[in-house]
Structures are given as structure tokens and as C-alpha cells.
Design an enzyme around this catalytic site. Structure first.
Site, PDB file in Angstrom:
ATOM      1  N   TYR A 132     -11.714  -3.116  -5.845  1.00 53.23           N
ATOM      2  CA  TYR A 132     -12.017  -4.358  -5.135  1.00 53.23           C
ATOM      3  C   TYR A 132     -11.945  -3.892  -3.469  1.00 53.23           C
ATOM      4  O   TYR A 132     -11.317  -3.221  -2.992  1.00 53.23           O
ATOM      5  CB  TYR A 132     -10.970  -5.648  -5.178  1.00 53.23           C
ATOM      6  CG  TYR A 132     -11.196  -6.871  -4.499  1.00 53.23           C
ATOM      7  CD1 TYR A 132     -11.962  -7.686  -5.345  1.00 53.23           C
ATOM      8  CD2 TYR A 132     -10.731  -7.005  -3.290  1.00 53.23           C
ATOM      9  CE1 TYR A 132     -12.231  -8.952  -4.749  1.00 53.23           C
ATOM     10  CE2 TYR A 132     -11.365  -8.104  -2.798  1.00 53.23           C
ATOM     11  CZ  TYR A 132     -11.978  -9.324  -3.310  1.00 53.23           C
ATOM     12  OH  TYR A 132     -12.264 -10.383  -2.741  1.00 53.23           O
ATOM     13  N   GLN A 189     -11.993 -14.612  -9.102  1.00 49.74           N
ATOM     14  CA  GLN A 189     -13.185 -14.572  -9.945  1.00 49.74           C
ATOM     15  C   GLN A 189     -13.602 -13.195 -10.180  1.00 49.74           C
ATOM     16  O   GLN A 189     -14.201 -12.660 -11.400  1.00 49.74           O
ATOM     17  CB  GLN A 189     -14.457 -15.589  -9.398  1.00 49.74           C
ATOM     18  CG  GLN A 189     -14.634 -15.230  -8.143  1.00 49.74           C
ATOM     19  CD  GLN A 189     -13.808 -16.139  -7.086  1.00 49.74           C
ATOM     20  OE1 GLN A 189     -12.874 -16.515  -7.402  1.00 49.74           O
ATOM     21  NE2 GLN A 189     -14.530 -16.460  -5.886  1.00 49.74           N
ATOM     22  N   ASN A 213      -6.969 -10.937  -0.504  1.00 50.74           N
ATOM     23  CA  ASN A 213      -6.386 -11.919  -0.101  1.00 50.74           C
ATOM     24  C   ASN A 213      -5.411 -12.342  -1.203  1.00 50.74           C
ATOM     25  O   ASN A 213      -5.279 -11.747  -2.228  1.00 50.74           O
ATOM     26  CB  ASN A 213      -7.410 -13.210   0.439  1.00 50.74           C
ATOM     27  CG  ASN A 213      -8.170 -13.568  -0.836  1.00 50.74           C
ATOM     28  OD1 ASN A 213      -7.882 -13.333  -2.037  1.00 50.74           O
ATOM     29  ND2 ASN A 213      -9.281 -14.254  -0.521  1.00 50.74           N
ATOM     30  N   GLN A 258      -2.629  -2.305  14.320  1.00 48.93           N
ATOM     31  CA  GLN A 258      -2.138  -3.031  13.044  1.00 48.93           C
ATOM     32  C   GLN A 258      -2.140  -4.578  13.244  1.00 48.93           C
ATOM     33  O   GLN A 258      -2.279  -5.085  12.291  1.00 48.93           O
ATOM     34  CB  GLN A 258      -0.870  -2.406  12.981  1.00 48.93           C
ATOM     35  CG  GLN A 258      -0.162  -2.971  11.381  1.00 48.93           C
ATOM     36  CD  GLN A 258      -1.023  -1.913  10.307  1.00 48.93           C
ATOM     37  OE1 GLN A 258      -1.299  -1.044  10.495  1.00 48.93           O
ATOM     38  NE2 GLN A 258      -1.133  -2.823   9.344  1.00 48.93           N
ATOM     39  N   GLU A 327       4.752   0.167   5.162  1.00 47.83           N
ATOM     40  CA  GLU A 327       3.583   0.395   4.650  1.00 47.83           C
ATOM     41  C   GLU A 327       2.891   2.023   5.518  1.00 47.83           C
ATOM     42  O   GLU A 327       2.560   2.997   5.132  1.00 47.83           O
ATOM     43  CB  GLU A 327       2.369  -0.482   4.719  1.00 47.83           C
ATOM     44  CG  GLU A 327       0.935   0.037   4.089  1.00 47.83           C
ATOM     45  CD  GLU A 327       0.071  -1.071   4.610  1.00 47.83           C
ATOM     46  OE1 GLU A 327      -0.956  -1.035   3.829  1.00 47.83           O
ATOM     47  OE2 GLU A 327       0.453  -2.123   5.187  1.00 47.83           O
ATOM     48  N   HIS A 328       2.897   1.821   6.770  1.00 50.31           N
ATOM     49  CA  HIS A 328       2.638   3.112   7.737  1.00 50.31           C
ATOM     50  C   HIS A 328       3.739   3.510   8.152  1.00 50.31           C
ATOM     51  O   HIS A 328       4.258   2.376   9.197  1.00 50.31           O
ATOM     52  CB  HIS A 328       1.589   2.718   8.431  1.00 50.31           C
ATOM     53  CG  HIS A 328       0.272   2.029   7.645  1.00 50.31           C
ATOM     54  ND1 HIS A 328       0.059   0.762   7.734  1.00 50.31           N
ATOM     55  CD2 HIS A 328      -0.690   2.516   6.942  1.00 50.31           C
ATOM     56  CE1 HIS A 328      -1.012   0.516   6.946  1.00 50.31           C
ATOM     57  NE2 HIS A 328      -1.693   1.552   6.558  1.00 50.31           N
ATOM     58  N   ASP A 361      -6.939   5.154   8.038  1.00 49.65           N
ATOM     59  CA  ASP A 361      -7.760   4.273   7.703  1.00 49.65           C
ATOM     60  C   ASP A 361      -8.989   4.766   7.294  1.00 49.65           C
ATOM     61  O   ASP A 361      -9.693   4.301   6.349  1.00 49.65           O
ATOM     62  CB  ASP A 361      -7.573   3.088   8.680  1.00 49.65           C
ATOM     63  CG  ASP A 361      -6.373   2.236   8.635  1.00 49.65           C
ATOM     64  OD1 ASP A 361      -5.515   2.302   7.711  1.00 49.65           O
ATOM     65  OD2 ASP A 361      -6.148   1.650   9.651  1.00 49.65           O
TER      66      ASP A 361
END
Length: 430
Positions: A132, A189, A213, A258, A327-328, A361
Site C-alpha cells: 500500500y 477497500q 490513513n 517530520q 519511530e526515527h 525516507d
């Protein structure tokens, strides 16, 4: 609060890990309803229903007659890029691929002797991967590369990509990543379709990965079990540990980078130097004013839940960081490697002033899909290992040599009250 103060000030004793459920209850109910609307009696997705839902939720135009982007369209998008854009995409693809292939080579089939035979494990990829890539506020071709290239390096035969309203650069990334099927739908979906498949069109994916999201996250929680998922990702976050040697301009730029991700992103600064915190905050205030819209407004909103902490020692910075498990995690200190070696919990680690989180990133090599919300305490980021199955086996060739193992099994089975197990082991006695 001074005229230039942007980051909230928090004392070390007031910092909490703030672990939040990444699954929004309202989004969960909506995602469940969408997946049910798509699902046929045989458990697969109805293509007509998917087209209808995709149009209703603005994933695809009202006059669209399909929900797949063709390989030809993706190649055309790639060919239509400027030389500079194409070169960047090719370079990033190469670095991500090289890192993922290195990871794949680090684990292999093994075997060892056991009484009377052999035992071991095999390493094999799952068949179909679902990837995704968000298509909301910003197009994220980097997420296409991070997910699809990694799945391909793991050895998956089929790679399915889903991204709503795909930009040309997203389609170009799909081309270079050699995606097999491209669903131009998003949200629940997309996740439901990749998990359940469309007969004769989209295979059921064995693993689904990639950020999204709240409806994507909710849907991933619903299909987990029908297939594997990488993680339930929450808002993005960065934590910087620095001392008096840090470059205030650089740290401020990383905090802002960020914060512009999303209004719920979080940037955290830990420093042993009070004057450095003030310098960085002043830089944040100046630099954020120069951002274009909507980046500026997004970052300002995110910085409302961001904060700075003055710590007595670097050890206190590390302890707070380990509690948050960001996370980072960036280390910008006099001896960044030494401090980095003492850190225990994080998703991705960026050591030294030049190791910008944004380089991660955009394809230095390591994956940018990383654990959020404190989950770095027990898991890592997306890697080839998410798509691999390590399956064990055993073989007994010499029954006589295995009798000690047989006897132990009989004893243990009866200790557990499982007489059938004991008798099955006894049937191998000589």
C-alpha cells in the site's frame, strides 16, 4: 512563552510513553462496513462493488470503467519523467534493492544432527505480497519502492500495489519496482481487496504492508489473520538527542521535516544544553515561516503536540528515548556512535549530523516503513523478513539411535496428561 518559542517545554519527569491504540474506533466500524459491502458469498471481492465504492470515495473518477492501472500506463509515466527525476528514481530503487537483497542473503536454510536423524529449517517467500502506498496529502512514490522492491527481493512471485488517485510519479515508481498489478483504490477497500482477492483478477495476498490513513490501519487490523500484516502504524514521529556540539539549523530542519508529514506527527527534542534548545527553537520558528502552504500549516499544527526536554545527562536522554521508543531516532552529539550504541528502543537509527532522517525516507537503503507509538520496543521496520516463512523440519533415519528421545517424549506426554501422545511415542519404541 516567548515570541519565537514553538516547541513545548517538558521536564523529564513529565514525559510519558503515551502509547495509543493506532486503530480508531469509528474508522474500524467504517472499514468493516466497506469490506462487507465488497465481499461476495464465496469470500472474494466483487469487482463491480469495488468500482462502485472506489467512485463513491473519490479514489477513481466517476466516469472510470476500471480499477487497475496497466503496466503500459506505468511505463508511459516513467518515460514521461525528466532525466533528473528518472535518475533519482533509478538510484533510490537500486539502493533499496541492494539493502533488501543483503538482508535476504543473511538468512538461509540450515540443518543439524538430532538423535537418529536431522532437523533444520527452510527459508521461503510467501507467494503474493500486497503493498500500500498513500495517495492523500502528498504522493509517496518512495513508499512504492520501500514496499514493492522489498517484497520482490524476498522472492515473492506476485506483487500487488494499491494507491488511490495515483500521481504520475507513483505510477513511474510502480514501473521501476516491477509491480504485477496496480489497484488505483485506497483505504479499507484496497486492503480488503488485497486480502480477499478478486477471482481471476487479483490474487489473495499472503502479506499486506505499507503505511496509510486511519481506514487503512483499521482495515489491516480486520484482515490480520486472513493474511499477515507488517504493523498497525500510528502517527509518524522523530526524536533527536543532541548536546552543545549540535548544529541548531540542522536539528531544526529535521524536526520540521517530520512535522510536515501530518497534523498528528510528533517531533521531540532531548538535549543536555539549555541554550541549544533555545537556538533550535528559534531556528524552527524562522525556518517554518519560510515553508510553503500547506506544509507550513501542517507543521505548525503538528508542533503543538511536539516538545523539548532539557536533561541533566546524555544517559537521561537515552533513558527517556528508550521509554518512548521513537519511530526515527537521531543522535547528534560529540560522540554520536557511542550514544547510539547505548540506545535500546527505536524503529530506525540515524547516527551523526549528516545521517538525516530524510535520507532514510528517500532510499539510503534501510526501509522507511518503521514502527510507531512505542512498538519499537518489540519490533522493527519492514524488511524482507516480513515476506519470508522460516519453516522447520525433522527426519529420523535411525530408530535405534532415537530411543532416548522417544522415551523422553513418553514421560513428558504423561506428565501433561496426554495419554494419546504417550502411546504415539511408544509406537516408535523398539
Amino acid at each position: 512563552m516567548t515570541a519565537t518559542q514553538v516547541l513545548n517545554r517538558v521536564t523529564p519527569d513529565k514525559v510519558s510513553m503515551e502509547i495509543k491504540d493506532p486503530v480508531d474506533p469509528t474508522a474500524l466500524g467504517q472499514a468493516k462496513a466497506i469490506i462487507e459491502e465488497l465481499t461476495t458469498t464465496d469470500g472474494s471481492v466483487d469487482p463491480d462493488a469495488l468500482l462502485k465504492v472506489g467512485k463513491r470515495l473519490k479514489d477513481i473518477p466517476e466516469d472510470a470503467s476500471k480499477f487497475l492501472v496497466s503496466k503500459e500506463e506505468c511505463k508511459e509515466a516513467f518515460d514521461g519523467l525528466s532525466d533528473q527525476e528518472r535518475t533519482a528514481l533509478v538510484n533510490i530503487h537500486g539502493r533499496v534493492k541492494a539493502f533488501a537483497e543483503m538482508q535476504r542473503k543473511s538468512v538461509s536454510d540450515v540443518e543439524m544432527d538430532i538423535p537418529g536423524g536431522k532437523a533444520g529449517h527452510t527459508v521461503s517467500p510467501c507467494n503474493a505480497a500486497g503493498c500500500y502506498a498513500p495517495g492523500g496529502r502528498y504522493p509517496l512514490p518512495s513508499s512504492v519502492l520501500m514496499t514493492a522492491v522489498t517484497a520482490r527481493a524476498a522472492g515473492c512471485k506476485t506483487v500487488v500495489l494499491a494507491s488511490p488517485r495515483p500521481a504520475k510519479i507513483t505510477m513511474a515508481a510502480a514501473h521501476i519496482a516491477n509491480v504485477d498489478l496496480f489497484l488505483c483504490v485506497g483505504g479499507a477497500q484496497a486492503i480488503g481487496t488485497m486480502a480477499q482477492g478478486i477471482n481471476g483478477v487479483v490474487p489473495k495476498c499472503d502479506v499486506i504492508c505499507g503505511p496509510g490513513n486511519k481506514w487503512v490501519t483499521a482495515a489491516k487490523s480486520l484482515v490480520n489473520g486472513k493474511c499477515g500484516i507488517d504493523m498497525l502504524a500510528g502517527p509518524s514521529e522523530v526524536l533527536v538527542i543532541c548536546d552543545e556540539t549540535a548544529n541548531a539549523k540542522v536539528v531544526a530542519a529535521d524536526l520540521i521535516a517530520q512535522a510536515e508529514h501530518d497534523v498528528v506527527a510528533r517531533a521531540i527534542l532531548l538535549s543536555t544544553d539549555a541554550s541549544m534548545i533555545e537556538k533550535i527553537d528559534s531556528e524552527v520558528a524562522d525556518q517554518i515561516e519560510a515553508l510553503p502552504e500547506p506544509n507550513r500549516s501542517t507543521a505548525l499544527e503538528a508542533l503543538k503536540q511536539s516538545f523539548a526536554v532539557q536533561c541533566k545527562t546524555i544517559e537521561e536522554c537515552v533513558a527517556i528515548s528508550d521509554d518512548i521508543a521513537p519511530e526515527h531516532l537521531e543522535i547528534q552529539t560529540a560522540d554520536s556512535q557511542k550514544v547510539a550504541d547505548s540506545c535500546g528502543n527505536y524503529g530506525g537509527l540515524f547516527i551523526g549530523e549528516n545521517a538525516a532522517e530524510v535520507l532514510g525516507d528517500y532510499g539510503a537503503g534501510p526501509n522507511h516503513t518503521l514502527p510507531t507509538g512505542g512498538t519499537g520496543r518489540y519490533t522493527g521496520g519492514l524488511s524482507v523478513f516480513n515476506f519470508l516463512r522460516i519453516r522447520t523440519w525433522m527426519r529420523v533415519d535411525d530408530n535405534k539411535a532415537s530411543q532416548g528421545m522417544v522415551n523422553d517424549s513418553v514421560v513428558m506426554a504423561r506428565l501433561e496428561g496426554l495419554e494419546g501422545h504417550a502411546r504415539a511415542a511408544e509406537s516408535r519404541k523398539l
